[in-house]
Design an enzyme around this catalytic site. Structure first.
Site: not given
Length: 640
Positions: A337, A366, A384, A386, A388, A467, A513
């Site tokens: 992000c 991570r 991911q 991902d 946005h 979320k 997100h």
């Protein structure tokens, strides 16, 4: 003189009077004999108690039956004590640690001078069955700290003495006794050992005392327990099926991925596994293009100062990897992000430009403890899917609905049912209360307008916003949290993002997100287990295997392979010298969707003999008809 009475309110709202000091067991019996037989405990003002508990004052009360979730947990807790008693009988020099209830079962930690193996489990089970058959009464005893300390010193139970020190001063200390065995425990427990009717010890592993790696390693014995033997049998069958579907085992068997000590917790995708990943990304990109997303890519490593600015430093720095370049600290990105915030800030947008939908297949890192790593399900680097979405406030709900429909389409493609959870503001969060209320209200409105059922998970939102989480159910009905939609007013503030509104003023956008697969790596692992390695044709690394009846048919097989490849079909030939039956079994082991056997008859008729994976019967089909059939399956992304 009449006996003092207490008023009891039952879950249905009915209030009745009972004599003071009446036990839970007697109350259950007064309601019905069947409830008395089913009862294993009670709940008084929300607190679980034994059936021997005596009522002292007015209260709200419910009887806990064996079939309830709380009832089976009481049975499992008692099974853990029976395990500890069996260990004491078999190994007098064993030291007891702790034995809690877990999902579907229980465990107990022990210290022993020798290692237990799976071979010991049958012996321990047999002694547990003896204890159950003895039907020993399980009695709660309340003692002083000094009495408990003296007891466990006499028994040389050092772990129990350490646990005693954690009990607040003045709090009653409860022990539970069954026959010769006594243990420190809050309870509650079933009235007698005979209530535990269906159990199985499953495995032995190592465990740190109190989960602290600085403490000594103990031996942990795991078990499962159910109310009925039928339920136990069903669960054991489930475990067998889950073991067959284990993605780590199938990943090796099907040559999909590997791990190496040179990069612990970081998957290597082999050629066949990469094909599956490519198909997943290809499918996702098709949907993104239709939904007007722009695909971007951000660096793997960015300045530490940026992570402090984004707020990730305060919440994730213990799980991040760091490096230093030109006397400046950098961090491997744990999330995508902040990079997308920088891309948005790179341009000046008008209110007419919004929404801006920005997507990335972003590799993140991570740190996970080595003991937590689990195939593709728990890794140290993953991709991911991902996105946005930068929106005006008036676009929030309509955009979330579009994302919801997109996620629904993806999960239906794979045949997944799913449940939905709305997670609200956590304790450690950014931003003021009004923005959180606005955000949570927007998500609730969308879910209510869509008419979907959902559960509220209080306090489990992201640190920057509430979320919606999607939990898919696989073929074994196991739940996996994958997709998410998160609403964020905080990140645009932290990065000073703005667009120009209709009054020519700079105002903040709101960020949504969004992830669908979540981690592509983990989703891949879920798919392996969901399909038991037998991927639908469109995902399969090898879609067709051609098997020549004999060596003389190899040239014809090569021609057919070229023809199928020309149509975009992934096809291989088994040209080994093995017998035909062996080649067919090998194709089955590799879970290839279609096998084609080519011999004299097929060459002459310009046909193919086809056998579909999992089926025993084969059929002859014209080559052109087969091509049309498989191409249609691929294009339609059929899953059966």
């Amino acid at each position: 003189m009449s006996k003092e009475m207490v008023k009891i309110e039952f879950p249905d709202g009915v209030v009745k009077e009972f004599p003071k000091d009446m036990t839970m067991r007697d109350i259950a019996a007064s309601i019905s004999s069947s409830l008395q037989k089913q009862a294993v405990g009670g709940k008084v003002n929300g607190r679980l108690v034994d059936l021997s508990y005596k009522l002292k004052e007015d209260c709200q009360l419910s009887i806990i039956a064996q079939d309830s979730q709380e009832g089976i947990e009481i049975i499992r807790h008692s099974a853990a004590h029976i395990l500890a008693q069996a260990m004491k009988r078999l190994y007098p020099n064993v030291s007891l640690a702790i034995g809690p209830v877990i999902d579907d079962g229980f465990f107990y930690d022990f210290k022993l001078p020798h290692s237990l193996s799976s071979d010991n489990l049958l012996e321990i089970e047999k002694e547990m069955e003896n204890i159950i058959n003895e039907n020993l009464n399980i009695e709660r005893i309340e003692v002083s700290y000094e009495e408990a300390e003296a007891l466990f010193k006499e028994k040389n139970e050092n772990f129990k003495l350490e646990l005693l020190k954690d009990i607040p001063e003045g709090e009653k200390i409860s022990l539970y006794q069954q026959g010769e065995f006594i243990d420190l425990c809050r309870g509650p427990h079933v009235p007698a050992t005979g209530y535990v009717k269906a159990f199985k010890l499953t495995r032995v592993s190592g465990a740190y005392w109190r989960g602290d790696s600085d403490n000594e390693v103990l031996q942990r014995v795991y078990g499962v327990a159910f109310n009925r033997k039928k339920e136990l049998a069903e669960y054991l069958h489930f475990l067998e099926e889950a073991a067959k579907r284990d993605h780590r085992k199938l990943g090796k068997q099907l040559q999909l991925f590997m791990f190496s000590d040179q990069a612990p917790g970081m998957p290597f995708y082999l050629a066949k596994g990469q094909i599956v990943r490519n198909e997943l990304e290809k499918y996702s990109r098709e949907l993104l293009q239709k939904a007007n997303y722009e695909e971007v890519r951000t660096p793997f490593m960015m300045n530490q100062q940026m992570w402090e600015q984004s707020g990730h430093w305060d919440h994730y720095h213990e799980n991040m990897y760091f490096s230093e370049v030109d006397q400046t600290r950098f961090a491997m990105k744990p999330m995508n992000c902040p990079g997308h915030m920088l891309i948005f800030k790179n341009n000046l947008y008008s209110y007419r430009d919004l929404p801006i939908r920005m997507a990335e297949f972003g590799q993140v890192h991570r740190h996970e403890y080595s003991g937590a790593l689990n195939g593709l399900f728990r890794v140290r680097t993953f991709c991911q899917d991902d996105a946005h979405i930068f929106v005006r406030e008036d676009q929030i709900e309509s955009e979330i609905k579009q994302v919801f429909h997109l996620i629904d389409e993806v999960y239906r493609t794979f045949g997944f049912d799913y449940s939905i959870e709305l997670s609200t503001r956590p304790e450690k969060s950014l931003g003021d209360e009004k923005l959180w209320e606005l955000s949570e209200g927007a998500l609730k409105n969308v879910l209510n307008e869509l008419g979907v059922q959902y559960q509220v998970n209080e306090g489990d939102g992201a640190f920057y916003g509430p979320k919606i989480d999607f939990h898919i159910k696989d073929a074994l009905k196991r739940s996996h949290q994958c997709g998410t939609i998160q609403l964020d007013f905080q990140m645009p503030e932290k990065f000073d993002l703005s667009y120009i509104n209709q009054d020519n003023e700079r105002v903040r956008p709101v960020v949504i997100h969004r992830a669908i697969f979540g981690s592509i790596d983990r989703f891949f692992g879920i798919l392996i287990e969901h399909f038991a390695g037998a991927f639908p044709v469109w995902l399969a690394p090898v879609q067709v295997q051609i098997i020549p009846v004999s060596y003389v048919h190899l040239d014809d097989c090569l021609k057919l392979q070229a023809e199928l490849k020309q149509s975009g079909i992934r096809v291989s030939i088994n040209s080994s010298d093995e017998k035909l039956g062996y080649k067919i079994r090998e194709a089955q082991m590799q879970k290839i969707p279609y096998m084609i056997v080519l011999g004299d008859k097929e060459v002459e008729q310009k046909s193919v003999n086809i056998r579909k994976y999992g089926e025993h019967q084969s059929e002859n089909m014209a080559i052109e008809d087969f091509k049309m059939k498989i191409i249609d399956e691929i294009n339609q992304r059929q899953i059966n």
